[in-house]
Design a protein around this motif. Structure first.
Motif, PDB file in Angstrom:
ATOM      1  N   PHE A  75      24.541 -14.511 -32.502  1.00 53.61           N
ATOM      2  CA  PHE A  75      25.199 -14.194 -31.231  1.00 53.61           C
ATOM      3  C   PHE A  75      25.169 -15.389 -30.281  1.00 53.61           C
ATOM      4  N   HIS A  76      24.100 -16.181 -30.316  1.00 52.38           N
ATOM      5  CA  HIS A  76      23.969 -17.324 -29.400  1.00 52.38           C
ATOM      6  C   HIS A  76      24.832 -18.509 -29.810  1.00 52.38           C
ATOM      7  N   ILE A  77      25.438 -18.463 -30.985  1.00 51.93           N
ATOM      8  CA  ILE A  77      26.245 -19.599 -31.441  1.00 51.93           C
ATOM      9  C   ILE A  77      27.569 -19.679 -30.677  1.00 51.93           C
ATOM     10  N   ALA A  78      28.163 -18.530 -30.380  1.00 53.93           N
ATOM     11  CA  ALA A  78      29.466 -18.504 -29.708  1.00 53.93           C
ATOM     12  C   ALA A  78      29.285 -18.757 -28.215  1.00 53.93           C
ATOM     13  N   GLY A  79      29.888 -19.841 -27.708  1.00 52.44           N
ATOM     14  CA  GLY A  79      29.822 -20.144 -26.295  1.00 52.44           C
ATOM     15  C   GLY A  79      30.738 -19.239 -25.484  1.00 52.44           C
ATOM     16  N   PRO A  80      30.590 -19.255 -24.161  1.00 53.43           N
ATOM     17  CA  PRO A  80      31.424 -18.390 -23.310  1.00 53.43           C
ATOM     18  C   PRO A  80      32.908 -18.728 -23.382  1.00 53.43           C
ATOM     19  N   GLU A  94      30.989 -24.850 -42.382  1.00 52.72           N
ATOM     20  CA  GLU A  94      32.149 -25.490 -42.986  1.00 52.72           C
ATOM     21  C   GLU A  94      33.414 -25.391 -42.138  1.00 52.72           C
ATOM     22  N   THR A  95      33.496 -24.415 -41.250  1.00 51.63           N
ATOM     23  CA  THR A  95      34.725 -24.228 -40.471  1.00 51.63           C
ATOM     24  C   THR A  95      34.578 -24.597 -39.008  1.00 51.63           C
ATOM     25  N   GLY A  96      33.347 -24.608 -38.490  1.00 52.51           N
ATOM     26  CA  GLY A  96      33.137 -24.883 -37.080  1.00 52.51           C
ATOM     27  C   GLY A  96      33.417 -23.698 -36.173  1.00 52.51           C
ATOM     28  N   VAL A  97      33.812 -22.566 -36.739  1.00 53.27           N
ATOM     29  CA  VAL A  97      34.063 -21.356 -35.962  1.00 53.27           C
ATOM     30  C   VAL A  97      32.781 -20.533 -35.917  1.00 53.27           C
TER      31      VAL A  97
END
Length: 778
Positions: A346-351, A371-374
């Motif tokens: 959950f903490h990987i995705a920025g605002p 591998e995708t950066g997403v």
């Protein structure tokens, strides 16, 4: 008296604040009246509000602090004044916030931070009374609008409505009489989390299997594993649950290695104090650990593609998922109870992130992000379930890539999840593509050297399920023809002979189970449904004849493989294990309107991703619903409704039905089921349970008399065990040779009886050898 007076005082303080926000309630709540796709917005963190706490007198109960650091003497109210525009600003900045603070403090709640930055998880004023504290916190309250929604009972409304419902007697009875509030959520020590990550690096075999580039190794980068916080613990398989986290770090003499996946959530918002950022965590980690882990975190902090935007937010680990490395059945959670909602990654995705990948398993999320950066997160409750808490966390993303296991079950689950999140913003990723024997998941694809970025680019939106051409069916037809074993349903682990005939539990089908009264239909279907549930099939039980408590008691004994009534000391242990299963129960009992049952079933499919529904039984549910109409017509309508529901919602429905009363048990077939021919015509499968042998026999025969999947019919013999309250598969009984009953002896005529006696006498005089073979007369 003390609690009532305090609530009244809080109500007076709320009066002025409520007046200032009342006129703008409709404007704020407009988001709750629109569809989810219309109210999506990026979550932003509210700045922490400075609190000026005065010194408190511990001897005075009125001056003890509430969960937010306020006292009765320091709480203030904000009134509305001046222009309407200024009134809105004043209300948004002060009155609503203080109203929420005062009320939650007066009701002794300890709110948690939700999975959205402006959200609190509080007690539901409707369904929390009577529940333990770990289940009471199910309502999500917006700190910006005051709107709330409960993910358990689906009650929703404005802040005024929340207060009004909470002032009722049932909710007030849950407020502690003392000034003590609920304890804070479980908090992990950062040193413990660092030690778990250090254990992973120190274990050469497992670390090489995750990060190595040889055949069979996953090729995950060390810094990505550290970024997600993946660790290694040691768990004694004989321990029923993890009560000491430090024991997980150190292990024991009989401990086995386990991967540890942390689930994270917002640490705080403007309402909750005691925060620290990811940057602070990384700095403290670097001071405590100067080895490999600290260097990984430093590289992670310096990496421009890492979670630098997210590092400005505040996150905490709310739960650990522990999975055995060599033991697939070993899976535990810490803490088991009172865990704040969280997601792995959950903490990987920025605002500012607009895209996210949703995977079945944790290592798949790590591989996809690497591998995708997403940003990638994993499903929290098994590979095929998306709970409502996780849905709320994904609302802010414009595009969701649903990347589940690329098999028949994963494909069906991906379609269901896409419908829940909105097909307009979801795309389904197929790892195999057009290769039947390709990798099933993202992590396996990475280990085999596939380009995950290219696989992600080939993601397709969900097609409309009512309009198809052959091009949409072509690949499905080819897959079904070339992979017959892969399209079989979820198989039973306890009845292997059943799998050979029935071919597993498949979604979108209707099964009719029938048999004589007292032969064990409910016991058999409860055991089978529990068997499928242990394989991850979310199940909804509708017992209209047997109370849920009695049914759950029987299922727990079947689950524990022993009669829990004779093992009272183990009830708590098996209750906790059983509670982790995706098993749900309808609260109906006796005669119930089918439309009401159908509405509840639809809710369960949406809220809990239910894939198997059991209705026991049809006649009992319909006993009082056929007034004024023919009972056969009413039953036909109910069966048609269930048939349509199974197709539309892609779930498997098992309906228990009685036999006709005038039907001899020895002559039972597909035409013996009560009702018209429509009952068996609508069904995809018809199964009849019969007693084998005399009335005292514990052996039963499961006879599949209709199988629309591939036409296989046959019988499976099972025997009941009183100690486990379950059936086990047994070989078919041997057939007796040379025995032919023409008529019952009580109904033979005198001439027939004489002939029968003469034949029996002649047969008894025939000579036989040692092997029982007849010796021909000379």
């Amino acid at each position: 008296m003390f609690g009532t007076a305090m609530l009244r005082a809080a109500a007076v303080r709320r009066g002025l604040a409520r007046a200032s926000i009342h006129r703008h309630g409709a404007q704020r709540l407009i988001t709750t009246q629109h569809k989810p796709a219309q109210r999506r917005q990026l979550a932003t963190l509210m700045p922490a509000e400075a609190q000026d706490n005065t010194k408190l007198n511990d001897t005075d109960p009125w001056t003890k602090p509430d969960p937010f650091g306020h006292t009765a003497s320091t709480r203030t109210t904000h009134t509305c004044s001046k222009s309407a525009a200024e009134d809105i600003v004043q209300s948004d900045d002060g009155a609503l916030e203080h109203s929420i603070r005062d009320f939650l403090g007066s009701t002794r709640q300890r709110p948690r931070a939700g999975l959205k930055a402006d959200e609190l998880v509080v007690k539901c004023p409707v369904c929390s009374p009577g529940k333990p504290r770990r289940l009471a916190y199910s309502a999500h309250l917006s700190t910006q609008t005051g709107a709330f929604v409960c993910t358990n009972c689906f009650e929703q409304g404005s802040w005024d409505k929340y207060q009004e419902l909470a002032m009722r007697r049932n909710f007030q009875n849950t407020i502690p009489r003392t000034r003590a509030t609920d304890p804070p959520p479980f908090e992990f020590a950062e040193t413990t989390l660092v030690q778990l990550r250090t254990n992973l690096v120190a274990h050469e075999e497992i670390y090489a299997a995750l990060t190595g580039h040889e055949k069979g190794q996953l090729r995950l980068r060390p810094e990505i594993l550290a970024q997600y916080g993946v660790g290694l613990g040691f768990l004694d398989t004989g321990v029923p649950e993890i009560s000491d986290v430090q024991a997980l770090v150190e292990g024991g003499n009989h401990a086995v290695p386990c991967l540890v996946f942390p689930r994270t959530a917002f640490r705080t918002n403007s309402f909750i104090e005691g925060t620290s950022s990811l940057a602070d965590i990384a700095n403290s980690t670097a001071q405590q650990n100067k080895g490999v882990i600290s260097s990984m975190l430093s590289e992670m902090q310096a990496d421009s593609n890492s979670v630098s935007d997210s590092a400005q937010a505040e996150f905490r680990t709310v739960q650990l998922k522990v999975v055995g490395w060599n033991t697939a059945e070993l899976e535990m959670y810490v803490p088991v109870d009172e865990a704040q909602p969280g997601l792995f990654g959950f903490h990987i995705a920025g605002p500012d992130s607009s895209d996210v990948i949703l995977t079945s398993h944790e290592l798949d999320a790590v591989a996809a992000y690497q591998e995708t950066g997403v940003a990638a997160v994993s499903l929290p409750r098994g590979p095929y379930q998306l709970p409502l808490d996780a849905m709320r966390a994904l609302e802010r993303f414009e595009r969701v890539y649903v990347w589940l296991d690329d098999d028949h079950q994963g494909e069906e689950a991906a379609k269901l999840i896409a419908r829940k999140l909105g097909v307009d913003r979801c795309q389904i990723v197929r790892t195999r593509g057009n290769i039947p024997h390709g990798p099933r998941s993202a992590s396996i694809a990475l280990a085999r050297g596939y380009n995950l970025s290219d696989i992600l680019k080939q993601a397709q939106p969900v097609q409309h399920d009512k309009v198809l051409d052959f091009s949409a069916l072509r690949e499905a037809v080819k897959f079904e023809v070339t992979n017959p074993d892969l399209i079989r349903g979820v198989e039973s682990k306890e009845l292997p002979g059943w799998n050979a005939i029935y071919k597993g539990l498949r979604p979108g089908e209707l099964t009719i189970l029938s048999g004589p009264t007292g032969c064990g239909k409910t016991t058999v279907i409860s055991q089978m449904s529990l068997d499928f549930c242990k394989s991850g099939v979310s199940t909804l039980w509708g017992s209209f004849e047997i109370p849920n408590v009695r049914l759950a008691t029987r299922m727990m004994s079947q689950f524990a493989k022993r009669n829990i009534a004779q093992n009272v000391a183990e009830i708590d242990y098996w209750s906790r294990k059983f509670e982790q299963l995706p098993m749900y129960f309808l609260k109906f009992h006796g005669s119930t309107n089918p439309d009401t049952v159908l509405e509840t079933m639809r809710h369960a499919v949406y809220a809990y991703d239910v894939k198997h529904i059991v209705i026991d039984n049809l006649q009992f549910m319909m006993s009082m619903q056929a007034k004024g109409i023919d009972k056969y017509d009413a039953q036909d309508a109910a069966i048609a409704t269930f048939r349509q529901f199974a197709t539309d919602e892609n779930v498997h429905i098992t309906v228990v039905a009685h036999l006709r009363k005038d039907q001899p048990s020895a002559d039972v077939d597909i035409n013996s089921i009560f009702g018209s021919a429509k009952v068996t015509q609508e069904a995809d499968n018809v199964v009849i349970l019969q007693r084998q042998g005399n009335s005292d026999s514990m052996v039963r025969c499961i006879n599949v008399v209709k199988n629309r999947f591939d036409g296989t019919l046959g019988k499976v013999f099972i025997e009941y065990d009183r100690d486990t309250m379950a059936f086990t598969e047994v070989p078919p009984p041997r057939k007796r040779k040379g025995l032919k009953i023409v008529k019952s002896s009580s109904r033979l005529s005198m001439a027939d009886r004489l002939v029968a006696e003469m034949e029996a006498d002649a047969a008894s005089q025939r000579a036989v050898d040692a092997d029982g073979n007849e010796i021909p007369s000379s």
